[in-house]
Design a protein around this motif. Sequence first.
Motif, PDB file in Angstrom:
ATOM      1  N   UNK A  12      10.348  13.863   9.157  1.00 26.82           N
ATOM      2  CA  UNK A  12      11.128  12.704   8.411  1.00 26.82           C
ATOM      3  C   UNK A  12      11.851  12.862   7.627  1.00 26.82           C
ATOM      4  N   UNK A  13      12.868  13.231   7.419  1.00 23.85           N
ATOM      5  CA  UNK A  13      14.167  13.371   6.279  1.00 23.85           C
ATOM      6  C   UNK A  13      14.440  11.559   5.242  1.00 23.85           C
ATOM      7  N   UNK A  14      12.787  11.246   4.717  1.00 21.16           N
ATOM      8  CA  UNK A  14      13.212  10.174   3.889  1.00 21.16           C
ATOM      9  C   UNK A  14      14.069   9.847   2.489  1.00 21.16           C
ATOM     10  N   UNK A  15      14.934   9.778   2.510  1.00 19.82           N
ATOM     11  CA  UNK A  15      15.657   8.801   1.280  1.00 19.82           C
ATOM     12  C   UNK A  15      15.237   8.371  -0.046  1.00 19.82           C
ATOM     13  N   UNK A  16      14.986   8.310  -1.121  1.00 20.82           N
ATOM     14  CA  UNK A  16      14.398   8.063  -2.221  1.00 20.82           C
ATOM     15  C   UNK A  16      14.590   6.616  -2.108  1.00 20.82           C
ATOM     16  N   UNK A  17      15.248   5.766  -1.354  1.00 20.88           N
ATOM     17  CA  UNK A  17      15.795   4.682  -1.370  1.00 20.88           C
ATOM     18  C   UNK A  17      14.766   3.983  -0.726  1.00 20.88           C
ATOM     19  N   UNK A  18      14.349   4.941   0.991  1.00 19.76           N
ATOM     20  CA  UNK A  18      13.850   4.205   1.140  1.00 19.76           C
ATOM     21  C   UNK A  18      12.317   4.292   1.006  1.00 19.76           C
ATOM     22  N   UNK A  19      11.770   5.009   0.383  1.00 19.30           N
ATOM     23  CA  UNK A  19      10.506   4.756  -0.822  1.00 19.30           C
ATOM     24  C   UNK A  19      10.737   3.675  -1.576  1.00 19.30           C
ATOM     25  N   UNK A  20      11.865   3.396  -2.505  1.00 18.00           N
ATOM     26  CA  UNK A  20      11.827   2.622  -3.124  1.00 18.00           C
ATOM     27  C   UNK A  20      11.649   0.888  -2.826  1.00 18.00           C
ATOM     28  N   UNK A  21      12.508   1.055  -1.114  1.00 15.33           N
ATOM     29  CA  UNK A  21      12.115  -0.314  -0.547  1.00 15.33           C
ATOM     30  C   UNK A  21      11.302  -0.474   0.039  1.00 15.33           C
ATOM     31  N   UNK A  22      10.020   0.509   0.596  1.00  9.41           N
ATOM     32  CA  UNK A  22       8.770   0.632   0.860  1.00  9.41           C
ATOM     33  C   UNK A  22       7.719   0.073  -0.246  1.00  9.41           C
ATOM     34  N   UNK A  23       7.639   0.429  -1.012  1.00  4.75           N
ATOM     35  CA  UNK A  23       7.276   0.801  -2.608  1.00  4.75           C
ATOM     36  C   UNK A  23       7.042  -0.987  -3.378  1.00  4.75           C
ATOM     37  N   UNK A  24       7.771  -1.753  -3.211  1.00  9.52           N
ATOM     38  CA  UNK A  24       8.841  -2.501  -3.183  1.00  9.52           C
ATOM     39  C   UNK A  24       7.644  -3.077  -2.924  1.00  9.52           C
ATOM     40  N   UNK A  25       8.438  -3.558  -0.927  1.00 14.36           N
ATOM     41  CA  UNK A  25       7.399  -4.205   0.164  1.00 14.36           C
ATOM     42  C   UNK A  25       5.404  -4.591  -0.198  1.00 14.36           C
ATOM     43  N   UNK A  26       5.350  -3.004  -0.221  1.00 11.57           N
ATOM     44  CA  UNK A  26       3.898  -2.966  -0.511  1.00 11.57           C
ATOM     45  C   UNK A  26       4.024  -3.721  -1.328  1.00 11.57           C
ATOM     46  N   UNK A  27       4.569  -4.117  -2.734  1.00 14.49           N
ATOM     47  CA  UNK A  27       3.724  -5.029  -4.009  1.00 14.49           C
ATOM     48  C   UNK A  27       3.839  -6.428  -3.766  1.00 14.49           C
TER      49      UNK A  27
END
Length: 272
Positions: free
Chosen positions: A125-140
Amino acid sequence: MYSPPPSDDDAKRMAAALAHAAAALGTTIQGPQTWGWHGRTLSHRAVHPEHGACWLRLLSVPEHKAGGKLWEGTERAHTAFPTVRKSPLHALHDHIGDGYAYRTELTAYIDEPVLSPDPVLHHELDLPHVWFATIRTTLSAIAATPTDRTAVRQQWISRAVPEYTGQPAPQIQHWDCAHGDFHAANLTRGATLLDWEGWGLAPRGYDIAMLYAYAQLAPRTAAHIRREFAPLLDSAAGRTALLVVCAELLQSASRGDHPELTPKLRALVDPC
């Protein structure tokens, strides 16, 4: 694996139950059937006169097993996680027939492709930085949510970790709320999180450890996940969570699921 039930009779029974619920909810079914894990759920895209494009998901259990964690998961998640990207719940329909209880959830249709059709990630997968940033917020947000629900129990960890990994069972010191089924088939390219039936308390880092473990057949993506979440995965809690996840997936593999992932899981167990 995501597949129909072993019995054709069960498949027909569930299709009839979903059609019944669709009519009761005032929706029109569209498109092909989508089966859940070993045919435990059946879903369809649908159209509702008020809500527009929707998703119908039917859960079937023997009548005496109605209720409980999986039954109520989506309903309770609707109010527990107001800031998390998930499909809004519009309505529920419960009914009983032929000795089975059925719960059908009517949620908004998420017009975003999932990362994978299967929990095991078989492609990079080629996932952008914003995707990981959103997931990090979601997990928090999920981790900080108080709950009386349980996704993983210490009793199971104490038994399963030695049995399936050969490692001593850890005593979990830090428990956080978790989605509980955090893998590529439940995540979209828009970072929306699907299928909330099993959420509850789990070892800290459990969700991202699961995403990482399921991604092992796509090594470049797995390495990306590891880099993005290194502070958690490289912590003592994260290593423990990964050991627990490996035990869970190896137990599933012992029942015939995702055999292609087993060697990678074995390789992960040693450094845990």
